[in-house]
Design a protein around this motif. Sequence first.
Motif, PDB file in Angstrom:
ATOM      1  N   ASP A  35     -12.882  45.332 -21.126  1.00  0.00           N
ATOM      2  CA  ASP A  35     -13.632  46.127 -20.276  1.00  0.00           C
ATOM      3  C   ASP A  35     -13.927  45.199 -19.117  1.00  0.00           C
ATOM      4  O   ASP A  35     -14.369  44.186 -19.205  1.00  0.00           O
ATOM      5  CB  ASP A  35     -15.204  46.266 -21.048  1.00  0.00           C
ATOM      6  CG  ASP A  35     -16.010  47.089 -20.110  1.00  0.00           C
ATOM      7  OD1 ASP A  35     -15.692  47.372 -18.649  1.00  0.00           O
ATOM      8  OD2 ASP A  35     -17.324  47.609 -20.679  1.00  0.00           O
ATOM      9  N   SER A  37     -15.677  45.958 -16.311  1.00  0.00           N
ATOM     10  CA  SER A  37     -16.501  46.191 -15.307  1.00  0.00           C
ATOM     11  C   SER A  37     -17.349  44.989 -14.930  1.00  0.00           C
ATOM     12  O   SER A  37     -17.247  44.111 -15.480  1.00  0.00           O
ATOM     13  CB  SER A  37     -17.407  47.081 -16.111  1.00  0.00           C
ATOM     14  OG  SER A  37     -16.712  48.396 -16.716  1.00  0.00           O
ATOM     15  N   LYS A  42     -23.916  48.370 -16.656  1.00  0.00           N
ATOM     16  CA  LYS A  42     -24.450  48.763 -18.191  1.00  0.00           C
ATOM     17  C   LYS A  42     -23.667  49.861 -18.548  1.00  0.00           C
ATOM     18  O   LYS A  42     -24.118  51.061 -17.968  1.00  0.00           O
ATOM     19  CB  LYS A  42     -26.165  48.860 -18.243  1.00  0.00           C
ATOM     20  CG  LYS A  42     -26.914  47.595 -17.680  1.00  0.00           C
ATOM     21  CD  LYS A  42     -26.768  46.385 -18.768  1.00  0.00           C
ATOM     22  CE  LYS A  42     -27.597  45.329 -18.233  1.00  0.00           C
ATOM     23  NZ  LYS A  42     -26.831  43.907 -18.259  1.00  0.00           N
ATOM     24  N   SER A  43     -22.955  49.815 -19.642  1.00  0.00           N
ATOM     25  CA  SER A  43     -22.136  50.762 -20.084  1.00  0.00           C
ATOM     26  C   SER A  43     -23.036  51.827 -20.988  1.00  0.00           C
ATOM     27  O   SER A  43     -23.810  51.418 -21.738  1.00  0.00           O
ATOM     28  CB  SER A  43     -21.140  50.402 -21.275  1.00  0.00           C
ATOM     29  OG  SER A  43     -20.387  51.073 -21.778  1.00  0.00           O
ATOM     30  N   HIS A  52     -15.283  41.746 -22.896  1.00  0.00           N
ATOM     31  CA  HIS A  52     -15.777  41.936 -21.682  1.00  0.00           C
ATOM     32  C   HIS A  52     -15.621  40.806 -20.632  1.00  0.00           C
ATOM     33  O   HIS A  52     -15.998  39.824 -20.737  1.00  0.00           O
ATOM     34  CB  HIS A  52     -17.137  42.225 -21.403  1.00  0.00           C
ATOM     35  CG  HIS A  52     -17.918  42.628 -20.164  1.00  0.00           C
ATOM     36  ND1 HIS A  52     -18.852  41.814 -19.118  1.00  0.00           N
ATOM     37  CD2 HIS A  52     -17.541  43.783 -19.279  1.00  0.00           C
ATOM     38  CE1 HIS A  52     -18.826  42.508 -18.210  1.00  0.00           C
ATOM     39  NE2 HIS A  52     -18.036  43.632 -18.199  1.00  0.00           N
ATOM     40  N   GLU A  77     -15.672  50.661 -14.403  1.00  0.00           N
ATOM     41  CA  GLU A  77     -16.835  51.521 -14.237  1.00  0.00           C
ATOM     42  C   GLU A  77     -16.274  53.012 -13.972  1.00  0.00           C
ATOM     43  O   GLU A  77     -16.662  54.067 -14.351  1.00  0.00           O
ATOM     44  CB  GLU A  77     -17.574  51.241 -12.948  1.00  0.00           C
ATOM     45  CG  GLU A  77     -18.572  50.125 -13.120  1.00  0.00           C
ATOM     46  CD  GLU A  77     -17.809  48.888 -12.808  1.00  0.00           C
ATOM     47  OE1 GLU A  77     -16.502  48.618 -12.974  1.00  0.00           O
ATOM     48  OE2 GLU A  77     -18.371  47.745 -12.107  1.00  0.00           O
ATOM     49  N   HIS A 104     -15.620  54.517 -17.496  1.00  0.00           N
ATOM     50  CA  HIS A 104     -16.772  54.942 -18.141  1.00  0.00           C
ATOM     51  C   HIS A 104     -17.246  56.195 -17.822  1.00  0.00           C
ATOM     52  O   HIS A 104     -18.160  57.076 -18.596  1.00  0.00           O
ATOM     53  CB  HIS A 104     -17.825  53.986 -18.154  1.00  0.00           C
ATOM     54  CG  HIS A 104     -17.633  52.730 -18.628  1.00  0.00           C
ATOM     55  ND1 HIS A 104     -17.718  52.357 -20.234  1.00  0.00           N
ATOM     56  CD2 HIS A 104     -17.341  51.223 -18.290  1.00  0.00           C
ATOM     57  CE1 HIS A 104     -17.467  51.295 -20.526  1.00  0.00           C
ATOM     58  NE2 HIS A 104     -17.208  50.598 -19.283  1.00  0.00           N
ATOM     59  N   TRP A 107     -15.558  58.803 -19.914  1.00  0.00           N
ATOM     60  CA  TRP A 107     -15.458  58.438 -21.342  1.00  0.00           C
ATOM     61  C   TRP A 107     -16.104  59.322 -22.040  1.00  0.00           C
ATOM     62  O   TRP A 107     -17.320  59.793 -22.009  1.00  0.00           O
ATOM     63  CB  TRP A 107     -15.940  57.053 -21.625  1.00  0.00           C
ATOM     64  CG  TRP A 107     -15.873  56.545 -22.836  1.00  0.00           C
ATOM     65  CD1 TRP A 107     -16.640  56.418 -23.838  1.00  0.00           C
ATOM     66  CD2 TRP A 107     -14.644  56.052 -23.439  1.00  0.00           C
ATOM     67  NE1 TRP A 107     -16.216  55.678 -25.006  1.00  0.00           N
ATOM     68  CE2 TRP A 107     -14.967  55.406 -24.690  1.00  0.00           C
ATOM     69  CE3 TRP A 107     -13.263  56.073 -23.054  1.00  0.00           C
ATOM     70  CZ2 TRP A 107     -13.932  55.072 -25.778  1.00  0.00           C
ATOM     71  CZ3 TRP A 107     -12.278  55.433 -23.993  1.00  0.00           C
ATOM     72  CH2 TRP A 107     -12.640  55.054 -25.456  1.00  0.00           C
ATOM     73  N   TYR A 110     -19.662  58.651 -23.483  1.00  0.00           N
ATOM     74  CA  TYR A 110     -20.592  59.020 -22.370  1.00  0.00           C
ATOM     75  C   TYR A 110     -21.163  60.471 -22.065  1.00  0.00           C
ATOM     76  O   TYR A 110     -22.196  60.688 -22.066  1.00  0.00           O
ATOM     77  CB  TYR A 110     -19.999  57.970 -21.245  1.00  0.00           C
ATOM     78  CG  TYR A 110     -20.979  58.411 -19.915  1.00  0.00           C
ATOM     79  CD1 TYR A 110     -22.403  57.832 -19.945  1.00  0.00           C
ATOM     80  CD2 TYR A 110     -20.523  59.199 -19.117  1.00  0.00           C
ATOM     81  CE1 TYR A 110     -23.419  57.989 -18.943  1.00  0.00           C
ATOM     82  CE2 TYR A 110     -21.466  59.450 -17.796  1.00  0.00           C
ATOM     83  CZ  TYR A 110     -22.515  58.790 -17.669  1.00  0.00           C
ATOM     84  OH  TYR A 110     -23.219  58.946 -16.613  1.00  0.00           O
TER      85      TYR A 110
END
Length: 120
Positions: A35, A37, A42-43, A52, A77, A104, A107, A110
């Motif tokens: 990740d 991002s 905040k995922s 990360h 992101e 994300h 995704w 999500y």
Amino acid sequence: VSDDFIYNGRSYQDLTPEKAYRLYKNKDFDFILLDVSSRDFKSPEKMPEALHIPWEELEARFLELTQMTTPILVISEDGVKSVLACEFLVKRGYYNCNNISGGHKFWPGYRLKEVSERTA
């Protein structure tokens, strides 16, 4: 790695969010989830197994990815930083990089959460 990937000299693969999600959920598929991002992002879905490393820190920290042949699924992101990260890693000898298109925002985990929150 597909034949098309090799024949066309592509440096990394773009995966649809759905295909990446299926790979992510497959317990028999060995991969690294990276990740890239921003640190303050905040995922919406917890991905505890993800490594990360924010895009801004990747140049200093990419050696934390010790396996150069293990498939790397890269997410950010919105999918822009993950493209940059794939290009960066390929130039350093990682040859099984996979960008998760849309990041994300697209995704499936999500989006499923988003739909369930709207209907609740």
